[in-house]
Design a protein around this motif. Structure first.
Motif, PDB file in Angstrom:
ATOM      1  N   ARG A   3      28.295  30.773  51.950  1.00  0.00           N
ATOM      2  CA  ARG A   3      29.852  30.487  51.661  1.00  0.00           C
ATOM      3  C   ARG A   3      29.976  30.223  50.020  1.00  0.00           C
ATOM      4  O   ARG A   3      30.999  30.628  49.481  1.00  0.00           O
ATOM      5  N   ARG A  27      28.263  31.162  47.581  1.00  0.00           N
ATOM      6  CA  ARG A  27      27.863  32.520  47.048  1.00  0.00           C
ATOM      7  C   ARG A  27      29.195  33.507  47.003  1.00  0.00           C
ATOM      8  O   ARG A  27      29.601  34.235  46.172  1.00  0.00           O
ATOM      9  N   GLU A  28      29.848  33.486  48.276  1.00  0.00           N
ATOM     10  CA  GLU A  28      30.953  34.320  48.499  1.00  0.00           C
ATOM     11  C   GLU A  28      32.227  33.738  47.743  1.00  0.00           C
ATOM     12  O   GLU A  28      32.804  34.497  47.226  1.00  0.00           O
ATOM     13  N   ARG A  29      32.146  32.483  47.413  1.00  0.00           N
ATOM     14  CA  ARG A  29      33.358  32.012  46.822  1.00  0.00           C
ATOM     15  C   ARG A  29      33.025  32.330  45.410  1.00  0.00           C
ATOM     16  O   ARG A  29      34.187  32.638  44.721  1.00  0.00           O
ATOM     17  N   GLU A  33      35.432  24.560  47.628  1.00  0.00           N
ATOM     18  CA  GLU A  33      34.738  25.186  48.420  1.00  0.00           C
ATOM     19  C   GLU A  33      33.818  24.097  49.512  1.00  0.00           C
ATOM     20  O   GLU A  33      33.787  24.179  50.724  1.00  0.00           O
ATOM     21  N   GLU A  52      39.974  32.049  36.601  1.00  0.00           N
ATOM     22  CA  GLU A  52      39.705  30.826  37.387  1.00  0.00           C
ATOM     23  C   GLU A  52      38.441  29.997  37.090  1.00  0.00           C
ATOM     24  O   GLU A  52      37.639  30.454  36.910  1.00  0.00           O
ATOM     25  N   GLU A 109      31.835  34.983  44.335  1.00  0.00           N
ATOM     26  CA  GLU A 109      31.983  36.520  44.399  1.00  0.00           C
ATOM     27  C   GLU A 109      33.420  36.740  44.327  1.00  0.00           C
ATOM     28  O   GLU A 109      33.954  37.847  43.734  1.00  0.00           O
ATOM     29  N   ARG A 110      34.246  35.648  44.929  1.00  0.00           N
ATOM     30  CA  ARG A 110      35.773  36.095  44.770  1.00  0.00           C
ATOM     31  C   ARG A 110      36.396  35.465  43.861  1.00  0.00           C
ATOM     32  O   ARG A 110      37.725  35.233  43.866  1.00  0.00           O
ATOM     33  N   LEU A 111      35.755  34.939  42.609  1.00  0.00           N
ATOM     34  CA  LEU A 111      36.427  34.243  41.512  1.00  0.00           C
ATOM     35  C   LEU A 111      37.316  35.200  40.944  1.00  0.00           C
ATOM     36  O   LEU A 111      36.966  36.314  40.713  1.00  0.00           O
ATOM     37  N   LYS A 112      38.387  34.740  40.497  1.00  0.00           N
ATOM     38  CA  LYS A 112      39.431  35.686  40.025  1.00  0.00           C
ATOM     39  C   LYS A 112      39.332  35.592  38.328  1.00  0.00           C
ATOM     40  O   LYS A 112      38.809  34.479  38.058  1.00  0.00           O
ATOM     41  N   GLU A 113      39.714  36.515  37.564  1.00  0.00           N
ATOM     42  CA  GLU A 113      39.983  36.251  36.137  1.00  0.00           C
ATOM     43  C   GLU A 113      40.469  35.073  35.641  1.00  0.00           C
ATOM     44  O   GLU A 113      41.607  34.732  36.086  1.00  0.00           O
ATOM     45  N   ALA A 134      36.636  25.849  41.661  1.00  0.00           N
ATOM     46  CA  ALA A 134      36.606  26.613  42.936  1.00  0.00           C
ATOM     47  C   ALA A 134      35.409  26.266  43.756  1.00  0.00           C
ATOM     48  O   ALA A 134      35.587  26.106  44.966  1.00  0.00           O
TER      49      ALA A 134
END
Ligand SMILES: CSC[C@@H](O)[C@@H](O)C(=O)COP(=O)(O)O
Length: 358
Positions: A108, A110-112, A129, A120, A114-118, A125
């Motif tokens: 979880r 790692r997935e977070r 999580e 952020e 990978e979802r990081l936005k420009e 984050a």
């Protein structure tokens, strides 16, 4: 009932405060209540390995916070922090092999990433999580407690004698407990006459932790040698064995603390119902059956010594600390997504498609 359960949430073993992880040392309970502070991923991994913190959900939650600590240090060091963070993922993943919650929580995180936005903030984050993982475990405990109590009420009414193994309470989770959560809730609901707690050799999670948690709440509890369980089922009117899990595979096989399998065999022989309580983070659909679960073997000294003193000389010890209970010995698996009766591969797949119930 949810409000009543929340009010009964007293013991905590994991706290995230002032940017550090604080763990209640489960190696020295109940004689001492000592908290330690952790500021790096490697320290958290060592705390998991050494069982300062233990219990599948608690291990996962701690690993998530450990990863936050790792990310903070890697970001401060500059350079390719994402690549460097892989070392922390690895050191945390290597801490203990059996409880899948550890790998689930790291995934979880790692997935977070990978979802990081420009733009952020990665640290904020990841911290959010980890809090989310902690909070959702707490919520899952409450839901499972209610589902477990409904099962007990439906099947046999009040004044049950329950038997449990290892420690699956507040100390092992982010909240109220899994199997012990059901037992605590059943007691609050007036359904429990007595709880029999296996001492849980060799680490004594039952004697040191479960008995302590239950006695603190005034739940009538008797400690018994693990080897007394079959005799107690025959002579003490035990109606349910209620245990937790470290990993449940796609076919419903359950890895849990060593000694669980023999409880299930004995429960079937004596007509005692067998309930496993675990959040869906303990379910590993990637493994077909319990045969694929890595079983941790710990140092033989846990058996050869008691309280630091040798009790056996000139022998080797074999110390597998988990075993696998086949699905066909299990009456119910209770999760926060619902209850599976007589688990098999089709029912487990259906369960995993469901949403959480709260
Ligand atoms: C809610 S805890 C479920 C399981 O993790 C528990 O039953 C158990 O086997 C714990 O083993 P431990 O070796 O103490 O980590």
């Amino acid at each position: 009932m949810r409000e009543q359960l929340l009010a009964a949430e007293k013991v905590k073993a994991i706290e995230w405060r002032e940017g550090a992880l604080h763990l209640l040392d489960q190696r020295v309970l109940p004689l001492e209540e000592v908290w330690h502070t952790y500021r790096s991923a490697a320290e958290v991994a060592e705390a998991i390995r050494a069982m300062v913190v233990r219990g599948a959900p608690a291990i996962g939650i701690s690993a998530a916070y450990g990863l936050v600590l790792g990310a903070r240090a890697r970001l401060a060091a500059g350079g390719d922090w994402r690549a460097a963070l892989e070392e922390d993922f690895q050191v945390l993943a290597d801490s203990r092999p059996t409880a899948v919650n550890l790998f689930w929580a790291l995934n979880r995180m790692r997935e977070r990433l990978e979802r990081l936005k420009e733009g952020e903030d990665p640290l904020l984050a990841l911290e959010a999580e980890a809090h989310g993982i902690h909070q959702s475990d707490r919520e899952a405990n409450l839901t499972m407690a209610q589902l477990g109590v409904e099962l007990i009420r439906k099947h046999q009414g009040n004044q049950q004698n329950l038997l449990t193994h290892c420690n699956t309470g507040a100390l092992a989770t982010g909240g109220f407990g899994t199997a012990l959560g059901v037992i605590r809730a059943a007691y609050l609901d007036g359904l429990v006459e007595r709880v029999y707690a296996d001492e849980t050799r060799p680490w004594l999670q039952g004697s040191r932790l479960t008995a302590w948690e239950l006695a603190n709440e005034g739940v009538p509890v008797s400690l018994n040698a693990d080897s007394a369980a079959a005799h107690l089922m025959k002579t003490k009117g035990i109606t349910w064995v209620i245990v937790g899990a470290d990993r449940i595979t796609a076919n419903g096989d359950v890895a849990n603390k060593i000694g669980t399998y023999q409880l299930a065999v004995n429960a079937m022989h004596h007509g005692v119902r067998f309930m496993v309580v675990a959040p869906s983070s303990t379910i590993d659909m990637a493994l077909e059956s319990g045969e694929d679960i890595p079983i941790e073997e710990r140092d033989g000294r846990e058996l050869l010594e008691v309280g630091g003193r040798h009790v056996a000389a000139g022998v080797d010890a074999v110390n597998p600390v988990f075993d696998v209970t086949p699905a066909d010995l299990i009456d119910f698996i209770v999760t926060e997504k619902g209850v599976v009766e007589r688990p098999d591969a089709a029912k487990m797949a259906q369960l995993m498609c469901r949403k959480r119930l709260h």
